[in-house]
Design an enzyme around this catalytic site. Structure first.
Site, mmCIF file in Angstrom:
data_model
loop_
_atom_site.group_PDB
_atom_site.id
_atom_site.type_symbol
_atom_site.label_atom_id
_atom_site.label_comp_id
_atom_site.label_asym_id
_atom_site.label_seq_id
_atom_site.Cartn_x
_atom_site.Cartn_y
_atom_site.Cartn_z
ATOM 1 N N CYS A 1 0.861 -1.179 0.000
ATOM 2 C CA CYS A 1 0.000 0.000 0.000
ATOM 3 C C CYS A 1 0.896 1.226 0.000
ATOM 4 C CB CYS A 1 -0.913 0.008 1.219
ATOM 5 S SG CYS A 1 -2.002 1.464 1.279
ATOM 6 N N GLU B 1 -3.899 1.013 -6.015
ATOM 7 C CA GLU B 1 -2.939 -0.013 -6.397
ATOM 8 C C GLU B 1 -2.858 -0.072 -7.916
ATOM 9 O OE1 GLU B 1 -0.081 -1.418 -5.938
ATOM 10 O OE2 GLU B 1 -0.827 -2.020 -3.957
#
Length: 352
Positions: free
Chosen positions: A2, A127
């Site tokens: 992340c 992402e």
């Protein structure tokens, strides 16, 4: 992994979104610590400041560990033992912490052993999915599914604590498990910083990226992770695992450049569906959230649009070309970002 999030709510609204019940069952709002250091943004990257929840006991000796503080912290943990005068000289990345090695890394094992657990708050995270053929990357915005409520958007001032839970029916924040530490500079200044714990991705996200944040799904999990005074490290670590309770959609490559800080970063990309689709609760929630942009105050009431006038969007769909196909659920998003006339195509940013 992340490495990019969004957290755009004003600080007063953000606190209301984090309403909770203490050990006595009383409805509470977390108190802000250093609120002036919080900067709302649709595009947060490591080394920026992001809001986290943590137990009041970390700051006040003898406090009830179930009571919560919300504080901005630097993303990228700076260990308390770090000897350099400048935290940017830290030679290894600490913005993520793998769950499988958390007890092996000194930088993470020590603060975890001291109970320095926190919950990182975000609208969602980004992402990038790599195309095997072209090596291009398609960004996705990933967030909690949103439930439809009757009073969606009613986020005005609250008169009494018993109304907090009823009033906050807007966007459900993503709650990610983290660890924090406190580093003291040679001048005596304290720097609080955090890392996000990551796990193997759930099945629905695996085609985008093999890692995802450890998401705490629900008030009970958040409470156990924060309450280090009552919940041991061993018990808390049982909460660290992948979750399938997640939604996602592709977004524009404008998010690749961290200098871009607009709602366009998280708006769905090229997903307008010609045929009529039935709106899900989650997608209607997102339509309202993005339409109001900043729910700091109520907008003047306007006549509601007829249902047939609302543009229909499909969400949680992986790109078919040039990216690999991926199955997913369906959702909707109001096309509020579409300009009146076609804009010039932006140059592709040089970084992510």
């Amino acid at each position: 992994m992340c490495g990019r999030t969004s957290c755009h709510l004003p600080k007063d609204v953000l606190a209301r979104a984090c309403a909770y019940r203490d050990r006595q069952g009383r409805q509470r709002l977390p108190e802000w610590r250093d609120p002036d250091k919080y900067c709302p943004s649709y595009n947060k990257s490591p080394q920026s400041s992001s809001p986290v929840l943590l137990s009041r006991l970390h700051f006040e000796k003898g406090a009830d560990s179930s009571e919560r503080i919300i504080a901005p912290m630097r993303w990228g943990l700076v260990p308390s033992w770090f000897k350099e005068s400048d935290p940017s000289k830290l030679k290894f990345n600490t913005f993520n912490c793998r769950s499988d090695t958390i007890m092996e890394k000194h930088s993470f094992k020590v603060p975890l052993g001291k109970g320095r657990r926190c919950v990182v708050l975000a609208d969602g995270f980004y992402e990038w999915q790599r195309c095997v053929v072209t090596s291009q990357r398609q960004p996705y915005f990933i967030y909690f599914p949103q439930a439809k409520t009757e009073k969606s958007g009613n986020v005005g001032a609250v008169d009494s604590p018993e109304h907090w839970e009823k009033v906050w029916d807007n966007w459900r924040l993503l709650t990610m498990a983290g660890i924090f530490d406190c580093w003291e500079s040679p001048e005596g200044d304290l720097l609080y910083s955090y890392t996000i714990i990551t796990v193997d991705s759930c099945k629905s996200l695996n085609d985008i990226h093999p890692r995802m944040p450890a998401i705490l799904d629900g008030e009970e999990e958040v409470s156990k992770w924060l309450d280090f005074g009552e919940v041991s490290t061993r018990e808390a670590l049982k909460l660290i695992h992948p979750t399938e309770n997640i939604a996602f959609h592709p977004v524009s490559c404008v998010v690749n450049n961290t200098r871009n800080n607009t709602p366009e970063c998280l708006a769905p990309l090229n997903l307008l569906v010609k045929k009529e689709l039935k709106a899900s609760g989650s997608s209607q929630k997102m339509m309202q959230w993005l339409t109001t942009k900043s729910p700091k105050k109520e907008e003047p009431k306007t006549p509601p649009k007829a249902e047939s006038d609302v543009p229909r969007w499909s969400s949680q769909v992986l790109q078919k070309s040039p990216l690999p196909t991926k199955r997913g659920g369906a959702g909707l998003l109001e096309r509020w970002l579409k300009p009146e006339k076609e804009e010039p195509v932006a140059k592709r940013p040089h970084n992510e």
